[in-house]
Design a protein around this motif. Sequence first.
Motif, short mmCIF file in Angstrom:
data_model
loop_
_atom_site.label_atom_id
_atom_site.label_comp_id
_atom_site.label_asym_id
_atom_site.label_seq_id
_atom_site.Cartn_x
_atom_site.Cartn_y
_atom_site.Cartn_z
N SER A 159 0.83 -1.21 0.00
CA SER A 159 0.00 0.00 0.00
C SER A 159 0.86 1.25 0.00
N THR A 160 1.95 1.24 0.78
CA THR A 160 2.85 2.39 0.84
C THR A 160 3.51 2.64 -0.52
N THR A 178 0.98 4.06 -2.95
CA THR A 178 0.71 5.47 -2.65
C THR A 178 1.84 6.36 -3.15
N LEU A 179 3.08 5.93 -2.91
CA LEU A 179 4.23 6.71 -3.39
C LEU A 179 4.26 6.79 -4.91
N CYS A 200 1.63 6.64 -6.94
CA CYS A 200 0.57 7.56 -7.37
C CYS A 200 0.99 9.02 -7.15
N ALA A 201 1.65 9.28 -6.01
CA ALA A 201 2.09 10.65 -5.73
C ALA A 201 3.12 11.12 -6.75
N TYR A 239 1.41 11.79 -10.05
CA TYR A 239 0.64 13.04 -9.98
C TYR A 239 1.57 14.25 -10.09
#
Length: 407
Positions: free
Chosen positions: A64-65, A68-69, A71-72, A75
Amino acid sequence: MTKSGKTPLAEYLKQRKSESEDANGSVNKVIEKRQREMERRLREKIVLWRSPVTTLKYFILEASTLFTLLCARLYGRKKSVMLVLSFITFLVLVYYIEGAHQKTVASMEKTFLWCAYWVGLGILSSVGLGTGLHTFLLYLGPHIAAVTLAAYECMTVDFPEPPYPTEIVCPEEESSKYISMWTIISKVRLEAFMWGAGTAIGELPPYFMARAARLSGADLDDDEFEEIEELIEEKKTHPDDMSFLEKAKLSVHNLVQRVGFFGILLCASIPNPLFDLAGITCGHFLIPFWTFFGATLIGKAIIKMHIQQIFVIFLFSEHHVDTVVSLIGKIPKFGPTLQTPFKDYLTAQKTKLHHKPGTSSSKEGGNILAWIFEKVVMVMVAYFVLSIINSMAQNYHKRLCKAKRNR
Protein backbone atom coordinates in the motif's frame (compact mmCIF):
# COMPACT_ATOMS: atom_id res chain seq x y z
CA MET A 1 47.25 34.04 31.69
CA THR A 2 48.41 32.21 28.55
CA LYS A 3 49.22 33.69 25.14
CA SER A 4 45.66 32.97 23.96
CA GLY A 5 44.26 35.20 26.70
CA LYS A 6 42.67 32.31 28.63
CA THR A 7 43.53 31.08 32.07
CA PRO A 8 44.89 27.55 32.46
CA LEU A 9 41.65 26.64 34.27
CA ALA A 10 39.52 27.82 31.33
CA GLU A 11 41.62 25.84 28.87
CA TYR A 12 41.45 22.78 31.12
CA LEU A 13 37.63 23.01 31.38
CA LYS A 14 37.32 23.44 27.59
CA GLN A 15 39.52 20.39 26.99
CA ARG A 16 37.49 18.28 29.46
CA LYS A 17 34.26 19.38 27.80
CA SER A 18 35.60 18.39 24.39
CA GLU A 19 36.73 15.00 25.70
CA SER A 20 33.31 14.48 27.32
CA GLU A 21 31.51 15.29 24.06
CA ASP A 22 33.74 12.86 22.16
CA ALA A 23 33.08 10.16 24.75
CA ASN A 24 29.31 10.77 24.62
CA GLY A 25 29.43 10.64 20.83
CA SER A 26 31.27 7.32 20.92
CA VAL A 27 28.78 5.90 23.42
CA ASN A 28 25.86 7.05 21.27
CA LYS A 29 27.39 5.41 18.21
CA VAL A 30 27.81 2.15 20.11
CA ILE A 31 24.22 2.29 21.34
CA GLU A 32 22.92 3.07 17.86
CA LYS A 33 24.98 0.25 16.36
CA ARG A 34 23.59 -2.22 18.93
CA GLN A 35 20.07 -0.99 18.28
CA ARG A 36 20.46 -1.47 14.52
CA GLU A 37 21.85 -4.96 15.11
CA MET A 38 18.83 -5.87 17.28
CA GLU A 39 16.49 -4.50 14.62
CA ARG A 40 18.29 -6.51 11.96
CA ARG A 41 17.99 -9.74 13.97
CA LEU A 42 14.31 -9.08 14.60
CA ARG A 43 13.77 -8.32 10.92
CA GLU A 44 15.32 -11.65 9.89
CA LYS A 45 12.54 -13.42 11.84
CA ILE A 46 9.81 -11.72 9.80
CA VAL A 47 9.24 -14.56 7.33
CA LEU A 48 6.12 -16.53 6.44
CA TRP A 49 7.23 -19.77 8.10
CA ARG A 50 7.97 -18.06 11.43
CA SER A 51 5.48 -15.18 11.74
CA PRO A 52 2.87 -15.64 8.98
CA VAL A 53 0.34 -13.11 10.35
CA THR A 54 2.89 -10.35 10.94
CA THR A 55 4.61 -11.02 7.62
CA LEU A 56 1.38 -10.84 5.60
CA LYS A 57 0.30 -7.70 7.49
CA TYR A 58 3.61 -5.92 6.81
CA PHE A 59 3.55 -7.11 3.19
CA ILE A 60 0.11 -5.56 2.61
CA LEU A 61 1.14 -2.33 4.34
CA GLU A 62 4.37 -2.12 2.31
CA ALA A 63 2.48 -2.75 -0.94
CA SER A 64 0.00 0.00 0.00
CA THR A 65 2.85 2.39 0.84
CA LEU A 66 4.64 1.72 -2.45
CA PHE A 67 1.39 2.17 -4.41
CA THR A 68 0.71 5.47 -2.65
CA LEU A 69 4.23 6.71 -3.39
CA LEU A 70 3.86 5.68 -7.04
CA CYS A 71 0.57 7.56 -7.37
CA ALA A 72 2.09 10.65 -5.73
CA ARG A 73 5.07 10.63 -8.10
CA LEU A 74 2.84 10.15 -11.15
CA TYR A 75 0.64 13.04 -9.98
CA GLY A 76 3.74 15.21 -9.66
CA ARG A 77 4.62 14.47 -13.29
CA LYS A 78 1.23 15.09 -14.87
CA LYS A 79 2.65 16.31 -18.20
CA SER A 80 4.82 13.25 -18.68
CA VAL A 81 1.93 10.94 -17.74
CA MET A 82 -0.42 12.66 -20.21
CA LEU A 83 2.21 12.44 -22.94
CA VAL A 84 2.68 8.69 -22.34
CA LEU A 85 -1.10 8.11 -22.25
CA SER A 86 -1.52 10.03 -25.51
CA PHE A 87 1.20 7.93 -27.18
CA ILE A 88 -0.42 4.70 -25.93
CA THR A 89 -3.81 5.88 -27.25
CA PHE A 90 -2.24 6.56 -30.65
CA LEU A 91 -0.71 3.06 -30.73
CA VAL A 92 -4.06 1.47 -29.80
CA LEU A 93 -5.80 3.34 -32.63
CA VAL A 94 -3.13 2.27 -35.14
CA TYR A 95 -3.45 -1.32 -33.91
CA TYR A 96 -7.23 -1.55 -34.29
CA ILE A 97 -7.85 0.57 -37.42
CA GLU A 98 -8.01 -1.61 -40.53
CA GLY A 99 -5.67 -0.87 -43.40
CA ALA A 100 -2.62 -1.91 -45.40
CA HIS A 101 -0.42 -1.21 -42.37
CA GLN A 102 -1.82 -4.18 -40.43
CA LYS A 103 0.75 -6.59 -41.89
CA THR A 104 3.59 -4.41 -40.59
CA VAL A 105 1.78 -3.98 -37.26
CA ALA A 106 1.42 -7.76 -36.87
CA SER A 107 5.14 -8.29 -37.56
CA MET A 108 6.12 -5.53 -35.11
CA GLU A 109 3.74 -6.91 -32.49
CA LYS A 110 5.30 -10.37 -32.71
CA THR A 111 8.83 -8.99 -32.36
CA PHE A 112 7.84 -6.63 -29.55
CA LEU A 113 6.12 -9.35 -27.49
CA TRP A 114 9.06 -11.71 -27.99
CA CYS A 115 11.53 -9.03 -26.83
CA ALA A 116 9.31 -7.93 -23.93
CA TYR A 117 9.08 -11.57 -22.77
CA TRP A 118 12.87 -11.89 -22.45
CA VAL A 119 13.33 -8.40 -20.99
CA GLY A 120 10.74 -9.26 -18.34
CA LEU A 121 12.51 -12.50 -17.48
CA GLY A 122 15.79 -10.60 -17.21
CA ILE A 123 14.26 -8.07 -14.83
CA LEU A 124 12.86 -10.88 -12.67
CA SER A 125 16.30 -12.45 -12.55
CA SER A 126 18.04 -9.39 -11.09
CA VAL A 127 15.50 -7.20 -9.32
CA GLY A 128 13.55 -9.63 -7.13
CA LEU A 129 13.26 -7.17 -4.19
CA GLY A 130 16.19 -8.79 -2.49
CA THR A 131 16.02 -12.15 -4.26
CA GLY A 132 15.81 -13.27 -7.85
CA LEU A 133 14.21 -15.85 -10.12
CA HIS A 134 17.05 -17.63 -11.93
CA THR A 135 15.47 -17.24 -15.35
CA PHE A 136 18.70 -17.99 -17.22
CA LEU A 137 18.79 -21.51 -15.79
CA LEU A 138 15.03 -21.95 -16.20
CA TYR A 139 14.34 -20.35 -19.58
CA LEU A 140 17.18 -18.76 -21.58
CA GLY A 141 19.74 -21.51 -20.95
CA PRO A 142 17.34 -24.32 -21.98
CA HIS A 143 16.25 -22.28 -25.02
CA ILE A 144 19.86 -21.88 -26.21
CA ALA A 145 20.49 -25.58 -25.50
CA ALA A 146 17.40 -26.60 -27.52
CA VAL A 147 18.47 -24.43 -30.47
CA THR A 148 21.99 -25.90 -30.27
CA LEU A 149 20.77 -29.52 -30.29
CA ALA A 150 18.32 -28.75 -33.11
CA ALA A 151 20.97 -26.95 -35.17
CA TYR A 152 23.26 -29.99 -35.17
CA GLU A 153 20.38 -32.40 -35.82
CA CYS A 154 18.83 -30.34 -38.65
CA MET A 155 22.19 -29.00 -39.90
CA THR A 156 20.57 -25.56 -40.18
CA VAL A 157 19.09 -22.81 -38.03
CA ASP A 158 16.44 -21.83 -40.58
CA PHE A 159 13.59 -23.34 -38.58
CA PRO A 160 10.10 -22.71 -40.03
CA GLU A 161 8.18 -19.88 -38.41
CA PRO A 162 5.66 -20.70 -37.06
CA PRO A 163 6.03 -22.87 -34.99
CA TYR A 164 9.48 -21.47 -34.04
CA PRO A 165 10.23 -20.15 -31.42
CA THR A 166 7.40 -21.92 -29.56
CA GLU A 167 8.41 -25.24 -31.10
CA ILE A 168 11.49 -26.18 -33.08
CA VAL A 169 10.99 -28.32 -36.19
CA CYS A 170 13.54 -29.15 -38.88
CA PRO A 171 12.73 -27.69 -42.31
CA GLU A 172 11.51 -30.13 -44.98
CA GLU A 173 14.44 -29.38 -47.26
CA GLU A 174 17.53 -31.25 -46.12
CA SER A 175 20.62 -29.15 -45.54
CA SER A 176 24.29 -29.97 -45.33
CA LYS A 177 25.52 -26.60 -44.11
CA TYR A 178 28.40 -26.40 -41.68
CA ILE A 179 27.06 -25.39 -38.26
CA SER A 180 29.50 -23.25 -36.31
CA MET A 181 29.21 -21.78 -32.85
CA TRP A 182 28.85 -18.31 -34.37
CA THR A 183 25.85 -19.50 -36.44
CA ILE A 184 24.00 -20.57 -33.30
CA ILE A 185 25.00 -17.40 -31.45
CA SER A 186 23.54 -15.33 -34.29
CA LYS A 187 20.27 -17.29 -34.02
CA VAL A 188 19.77 -16.65 -30.28
CA ARG A 189 21.48 -13.24 -30.05
CA LEU A 190 18.24 -11.23 -29.86
CA GLU A 191 16.83 -13.29 -26.98
CA ALA A 192 20.13 -13.20 -25.10
CA PHE A 193 20.60 -9.45 -25.58
CA MET A 194 17.04 -8.67 -24.41
CA TRP A 195 17.47 -10.91 -21.36
CA GLY A 196 20.77 -9.20 -20.54
CA ALA A 197 19.16 -5.76 -21.00
CA GLY A 198 16.44 -6.83 -18.57
CA THR A 199 19.02 -7.78 -15.95
CA ALA A 200 20.65 -4.34 -16.42
CA ILE A 201 17.28 -2.62 -15.89
CA GLY A 202 16.74 -4.71 -12.77
CA GLU A 203 19.92 -3.27 -11.25
CA LEU A 204 18.55 0.31 -11.31
CA PRO A 205 16.44 0.33 -8.08
CA PRO A 206 19.46 0.12 -5.70
CA TYR A 207 21.20 2.87 -7.70
CA PHE A 208 18.21 5.24 -7.60
CA MET A 209 17.53 4.57 -3.89
CA ALA A 210 21.12 5.34 -2.91
CA ARG A 211 21.26 8.41 -5.19
CA ALA A 212 17.97 9.82 -3.84
CA ALA A 213 19.12 9.31 -0.25
CA ARG A 214 22.43 11.07 -0.93
CA LEU A 215 20.81 14.04 -2.73
CA SER A 216 18.25 14.47 0.04
CA GLY A 217 20.99 14.52 2.66
CA ALA A 218 19.51 11.52 4.46
CA ASP A 219 21.50 8.59 5.72
CA LEU A 220 21.27 5.57 3.47
CA ASP A 221 19.45 3.02 5.57
CA ASP A 222 20.78 0.01 3.74
CA ASP A 223 22.29 -2.98 5.50
CA GLU A 224 24.81 -3.67 2.73
CA PHE A 225 26.18 -0.13 2.67
CA GLU A 226 26.39 0.02 6.48
CA GLU A 227 28.29 -3.27 6.38
CA ILE A 228 30.75 -1.86 3.83
CA GLU A 229 31.39 1.21 6.02
CA GLU A 230 32.11 -1.14 8.93
CA LEU A 231 34.44 -3.21 6.73
CA ILE A 232 36.37 -0.10 5.72
CA GLU A 233 36.95 0.77 9.36
CA GLU A 234 37.83 -2.84 10.16
CA LYS A 235 40.38 -2.93 7.36
CA LYS A 236 42.16 0.06 8.86
CA THR A 237 42.50 -1.70 12.21
CA HIS A 238 42.39 -5.45 11.45
CA PRO A 239 43.12 -6.02 7.73
CA ASP A 240 44.04 -9.70 8.19
CA ASP A 241 40.91 -10.71 10.14
CA MET A 242 38.47 -10.26 7.22
CA SER A 243 36.76 -13.26 5.59
CA PHE A 244 36.83 -13.96 1.85
CA LEU A 245 33.26 -12.66 1.39
CA GLU A 246 34.04 -9.46 3.31
CA LYS A 247 37.14 -8.90 1.18
CA ALA A 248 35.07 -9.50 -1.98
CA LYS A 249 32.47 -6.92 -0.93
CA LEU A 250 35.16 -4.41 -0.10
CA SER A 251 36.93 -5.07 -3.40
CA VAL A 252 33.73 -4.44 -5.39
CA HIS A 253 33.14 -1.20 -3.47
CA ASN A 254 36.71 0.05 -3.99
CA LEU A 255 36.82 -0.98 -7.67
CA VAL A 256 33.60 0.86 -8.55
CA GLN A 257 34.51 3.93 -6.51
CA ARG A 258 38.04 4.33 -7.89
CA VAL A 259 37.87 3.05 -11.49
CA GLY A 260 34.39 4.30 -12.41
CA PHE A 261 33.04 3.23 -15.83
CA PHE A 262 35.55 0.44 -16.41
CA GLY A 263 35.16 -0.82 -12.85
CA ILE A 264 31.38 -1.06 -13.31
CA LEU A 265 31.92 -2.71 -16.72
CA LEU A 266 34.22 -5.32 -15.19
CA CYS A 267 31.78 -6.10 -12.36
CA ALA A 268 28.87 -6.40 -14.82
CA SER A 269 30.77 -8.58 -17.31
CA ILE A 270 31.28 -11.52 -14.97
CA PRO A 271 28.84 -13.56 -12.84
CA ASN A 272 28.73 -11.34 -9.78
CA PRO A 273 26.16 -11.88 -6.98
CA LEU A 274 27.47 -8.72 -5.28
CA PHE A 275 26.55 -6.38 -8.15
CA ASP A 276 23.73 -4.82 -6.09
CA LEU A 277 26.51 -3.34 -3.98
CA ALA A 278 27.99 -1.73 -7.10
CA GLY A 279 24.64 -0.04 -7.79
CA ILE A 280 24.41 1.24 -4.22
CA THR A 281 27.98 2.55 -4.37
CA CYS A 282 27.40 4.32 -7.70
CA GLY A 283 24.22 5.96 -6.42
CA HIS A 284 25.82 7.00 -3.14
CA PHE A 285 28.80 8.63 -4.87
CA LEU A 286 26.50 10.30 -7.47
CA ILE A 287 28.08 8.59 -10.47
CA PRO A 288 26.12 9.82 -13.55
CA PHE A 289 23.19 7.63 -14.59
CA TRP A 290 24.41 6.95 -18.12
CA THR A 291 27.86 6.04 -16.85
CA PHE A 292 26.37 3.43 -14.53
CA PHE A 293 23.61 2.15 -16.82
CA GLY A 294 25.77 2.26 -19.97
CA ALA A 295 28.53 0.19 -18.38
CA THR A 296 25.98 -2.19 -16.85
CA LEU A 297 24.15 -2.65 -20.17
CA ILE A 298 27.33 -3.27 -22.16
CA GLY A 299 28.68 -5.64 -19.52
CA LYS A 300 25.53 -7.68 -18.94
CA ALA A 301 23.80 -7.62 -22.35
CA ILE A 302 26.86 -7.92 -24.61
CA ILE A 303 30.01 -9.20 -22.89
CA LYS A 304 28.52 -11.44 -20.19
CA MET A 305 25.75 -12.79 -22.44
CA HIS A 306 28.21 -13.82 -25.16
CA ILE A 307 30.29 -15.64 -22.54
CA GLN A 308 27.20 -17.47 -21.27
CA GLN A 309 26.02 -18.29 -24.80
CA ILE A 310 29.41 -19.75 -25.73
CA PHE A 311 29.44 -21.85 -22.55
CA VAL A 312 25.93 -23.30 -23.13
CA ILE A 313 26.51 -23.92 -26.85
CA PHE A 314 29.86 -25.61 -26.14
CA LEU A 315 28.28 -27.75 -23.41
CA PHE A 316 25.33 -28.86 -25.55
CA SER A 317 27.19 -29.44 -28.80
CA GLU A 318 26.30 -32.89 -30.13
CA HIS A 319 29.61 -34.63 -29.45
CA HIS A 320 29.83 -33.16 -25.93
CA VAL A 321 26.29 -34.36 -25.11
CA ASP A 322 27.14 -37.88 -26.33
CA THR A 323 30.30 -37.82 -24.21
CA VAL A 324 28.38 -36.76 -21.08
CA VAL A 325 25.72 -39.47 -21.60
CA SER A 326 28.41 -42.12 -22.05
CA LEU A 327 30.19 -40.94 -18.88
CA ILE A 328 26.92 -41.21 -16.94
CA GLY A 329 26.70 -44.86 -18.02
CA LYS A 330 30.11 -45.55 -16.48
CA ILE A 331 28.98 -44.60 -12.96
CA PRO A 332 29.24 -47.75 -10.78
CA LYS A 333 25.94 -49.56 -10.06
CA PHE A 334 23.60 -46.65 -10.92
CA GLY A 335 25.15 -45.69 -14.29
CA PRO A 336 22.88 -47.61 -16.69
CA THR A 337 19.78 -46.67 -14.67
CA LEU A 338 20.64 -42.96 -14.81
CA GLN A 339 21.73 -43.16 -18.44
CA THR A 340 18.42 -44.52 -19.75
CA PRO A 341 16.25 -41.40 -19.07
CA PHE A 342 18.84 -39.16 -20.74
CA LYS A 343 19.03 -41.40 -23.81
CA ASP A 344 15.23 -41.58 -24.06
CA TYR A 345 14.97 -37.80 -23.71
CA LEU A 346 17.53 -37.11 -26.45
CA THR A 347 15.93 -39.68 -28.75
CA ALA A 348 12.49 -38.16 -28.16
CA GLN A 349 13.76 -34.65 -28.83
CA LYS A 350 15.49 -35.67 -32.07
CA THR A 351 12.34 -37.49 -33.22
CA LYS A 352 10.23 -34.48 -32.35
CA LEU A 353 12.44 -32.22 -34.47
CA HIS A 354 11.47 -34.15 -37.61
CA HIS A 355 7.71 -34.09 -36.95
CA LYS A 356 5.58 -31.80 -39.05
CA PRO A 357 4.07 -28.76 -37.26
CA GLY A 358 0.82 -29.64 -35.55
CA THR A 359 1.53 -33.38 -35.21
CA SER A 360 2.19 -34.88 -31.79
CA SER A 361 4.83 -37.28 -30.64
CA SER A 362 3.88 -40.45 -28.84
CA LYS A 363 6.43 -39.75 -26.12
CA GLU A 364 5.52 -36.10 -25.73
CA GLY A 365 4.89 -35.10 -22.13
CA GLY A 366 5.79 -38.56 -20.81
CA ASN A 367 9.49 -38.12 -20.24
CA ILE A 368 10.67 -38.17 -16.65
CA LEU A 369 13.24 -35.40 -17.21
CA ALA A 370 10.55 -33.05 -18.54
CA TRP A 371 8.42 -33.87 -15.50
CA ILE A 372 11.33 -33.15 -13.12
CA PHE A 373 12.14 -29.87 -14.88
CA GLU A 374 8.49 -28.78 -14.64
CA LYS A 375 8.44 -29.44 -10.89
CA VAL A 376 11.77 -27.61 -10.40
CA VAL A 377 10.34 -24.57 -12.19
CA MET A 378 7.22 -24.66 -10.00
CA VAL A 379 9.30 -24.88 -6.80
CA MET A 380 11.59 -22.01 -7.84
CA VAL A 381 8.67 -19.78 -8.83
CA ALA A 382 6.96 -20.50 -5.50
CA TYR A 383 10.20 -19.69 -3.63
CA PHE A 384 10.53 -16.49 -5.64
CA VAL A 385 7.01 -15.36 -4.69
CA LEU A 386 7.56 -16.22 -1.01
CA SER A 387 10.88 -14.34 -1.04
CA ILE A 388 9.22 -11.23 -2.44
CA ILE A 389 6.54 -11.33 0.29
CA ASN A 390 9.20 -11.75 3.00
CA SER A 391 11.41 -9.02 1.54
CA MET A 392 8.56 -6.48 1.30
CA ALA A 393 7.47 -7.28 4.85
CA GLN A 394 11.03 -6.74 6.10
CA ASN A 395 11.24 -3.46 4.17
CA TYR A 396 8.15 -2.22 5.99
CA HIS A 397 9.69 -3.19 9.33
CA LYS A 398 12.77 -1.19 8.29
CA ARG A 399 10.51 1.81 7.61
CA LEU A 400 8.98 1.51 11.09
CA CYS A 401 12.41 1.32 12.76
CA LYS A 402 13.69 4.31 10.81
CA ALA A 403 10.62 6.37 11.68
CA LYS A 404 11.04 5.42 15.34
CA ARG A 405 14.69 6.55 15.36
CA ASN A 406 13.82 9.87 13.73
CA ARG A 407 11.28 10.83 16.41
